[in-house]
Motif scaffolding. Structure first.
Motif, mmCIF file in Angstrom:
data_model
loop_
_atom_site.group_PDB
_atom_site.id
_atom_site.type_symbol
_atom_site.label_atom_id
_atom_site.label_comp_id
_atom_site.label_asym_id
_atom_site.label_seq_id
_atom_site.Cartn_x
_atom_site.Cartn_y
_atom_site.Cartn_z
ATOM 1 N N LYS A 170 1.367 -3.891 -6.591
ATOM 2 C CA LYS A 170 1.928 -5.367 -6.669
ATOM 3 C C LYS A 170 3.385 -5.445 -6.313
ATOM 4 O O LYS A 170 3.901 -6.384 -5.816
ATOM 5 N N THR A 171 4.047 -4.468 -6.659
ATOM 6 C CA THR A 171 5.448 -4.404 -6.312
ATOM 7 C C THR A 171 5.761 -2.988 -5.132
ATOM 8 O O THR A 171 4.983 -2.309 -5.320
ATOM 9 N N SER A 179 7.352 0.197 -3.182
ATOM 10 C CA SER A 179 8.034 1.286 -3.492
ATOM 11 C C SER A 179 8.891 1.714 -1.997
ATOM 12 O O SER A 179 8.591 1.127 -1.122
ATOM 13 N N ALA A 180 9.370 2.969 -2.215
ATOM 14 C CA ALA A 180 10.206 3.352 -0.921
ATOM 15 C C ALA A 180 9.254 3.871 0.208
ATOM 16 O O ALA A 180 9.597 3.607 1.440
ATOM 17 N N ASN A 181 8.082 4.380 -0.205
ATOM 18 C CA ASN A 181 7.051 4.729 0.674
ATOM 19 C C ASN A 181 5.897 3.931 0.810
ATOM 20 O O ASN A 181 4.838 4.129 0.300
ATOM 21 N N CYS A 182 5.934 2.789 1.460
ATOM 22 C CA CYS A 182 4.910 1.918 1.471
ATOM 23 C C CYS A 182 4.818 0.803 2.522
ATOM 24 O O CYS A 182 5.819 1.040 3.355
ATOM 25 N N PHE A 183 3.774 0.242 2.927
ATOM 26 C CA PHE A 183 3.723 -0.788 3.760
ATOM 27 C C PHE A 183 3.122 -2.214 3.339
ATOM 28 O O PHE A 183 2.373 -2.006 2.072
ATOM 29 N N GLY A 184 3.495 -3.311 3.695
ATOM 30 C CA GLY A 184 3.208 -4.401 3.113
ATOM 31 C C GLY A 184 1.882 -5.007 3.767
ATOM 32 O O GLY A 184 1.807 -4.877 5.116
ATOM 33 N N VAL A 185 1.271 -5.942 3.174
ATOM 34 C CA VAL A 185 -0.026 -6.520 3.560
ATOM 35 C C VAL A 185 0.016 -7.914 3.358
ATOM 36 O O VAL A 185 0.530 -8.521 2.067
ATOM 37 N N LEU A 186 0.076 -8.743 4.638
ATOM 38 C CA LEU A 186 -0.025 -10.116 4.508
ATOM 39 C C LEU A 186 -1.411 -10.760 4.924
ATOM 40 O O LEU A 186 -1.826 -10.474 5.929
ATOM 41 N N VAL A 187 -2.039 -11.276 3.979
ATOM 42 C CA VAL A 187 -3.250 -11.778 4.281
ATOM 43 C C VAL A 187 -3.239 -13.244 4.619
ATOM 44 O O VAL A 187 -2.604 -14.150 4.408
ATOM 45 N N ILE A 240 0.851 -1.063 0.088
ATOM 46 C CA ILE A 240 -0.006 -0.008 0.142
ATOM 47 C C ILE A 240 0.842 1.147 -0.152
ATOM 48 O O ILE A 240 1.672 1.433 0.888
ATOM 49 N N GLN A 241 0.678 2.342 -1.045
ATOM 50 C CA GLN A 241 1.399 3.349 -0.944
ATOM 51 C C GLN A 241 1.087 4.149 0.227
ATOM 52 O O GLN A 241 -0.098 4.460 0.534
ATOM 53 N N SER A 242 1.916 4.703 0.993
ATOM 54 C CA SER A 242 1.701 5.427 2.279
ATOM 55 C C SER A 242 1.927 6.847 2.050
ATOM 56 O O SER A 242 1.246 7.694 3.018
ATOM 57 N N LYS A 243 2.584 7.568 1.043
ATOM 58 C CA LYS A 243 2.566 8.846 0.944
ATOM 59 C C LYS A 243 2.597 9.495 -0.405
ATOM 60 O O LYS A 243 2.525 8.553 -1.398
ATOM 61 N N GLY A 244 2.234 10.759 -0.464
ATOM 62 C CA GLY A 244 1.670 11.251 -1.636
ATOM 63 C C GLY A 244 0.352 11.220 -1.986
ATOM 64 O O GLY A 244 -0.684 10.805 -1.107
ATOM 65 N N SER A 245 0.190 11.852 -3.389
ATOM 66 C CA SER A 245 -1.153 11.823 -3.670
ATOM 67 C C SER A 245 -1.878 10.429 -3.975
ATOM 68 O O SER A 245 -3.073 10.295 -4.060
ATOM 69 N N ASN A 246 -1.035 9.541 -3.822
ATOM 70 C CA ASN A 246 -1.750 7.917 -4.165
ATOM 71 C C ASN A 246 -1.736 7.150 -3.041
ATOM 72 O O ASN A 246 -1.969 6.027 -2.862
ATOM 73 N N ALA A 247 -1.498 7.905 -1.533
ATOM 74 C CA ALA A 247 -1.575 7.387 -0.486
ATOM 75 C C ALA A 247 -2.796 6.179 -0.421
ATOM 76 O O ALA A 247 -3.955 6.845 -0.716
#
Length: 94
Positions: free
Chosen positions: A31-32, A34-42, A19-26
């Motif tokens: 699928k891959t 990026s520097a500013n994201c967090f992971g989701v483990l289902v 999940i993108q965590s920063k910026g206009s696309n937070a």
């Protein structure tokens, strides 16, 4: 149902998607990483990762995460706010 963690390139933690965590696309699922994201483990015994990915994408497209964004220069979404947004959205939907 799912676990969230901050992504770091050197980490050994796995994720089904990110999940993108920063910026206009937070809040946008990816699928891959990026520097500013967090992971989701289902938890796959409860929910399919691909299904959850598209649920999050639908919530993102509906603009639900916008009210949870913080910051004045660079907006960001915290892990806690991401969870709250999903819980609020799905509790209202039922």
């Amino acid at each position: 149902m799912f676990v969230l963690h901050t992504y770091h390139p050197d980490s050994t933690l796995e994720a089904d998607f990110y999940i993108q965590s920063k910026g206009s696309n937070a809040g946008k699922p990816m699928k891959t990483p990026s520097a500013n994201c967090f992971g989701v483990l289902v938890d796959q015994s409860v929910l399919l990762p691909t299904y959850f990915y598209y649920l999050v994408e639908a919530v993102y497209s509906a603009g639900i995460f916008k009210k949870y964004l913080k910051g004045s220069v660079i907006e960001f979404l915290t892990i806690e706010d991401f969870s709250h947004a999903l819980n609020d959205y799905f509790s209202r939907s039922t």
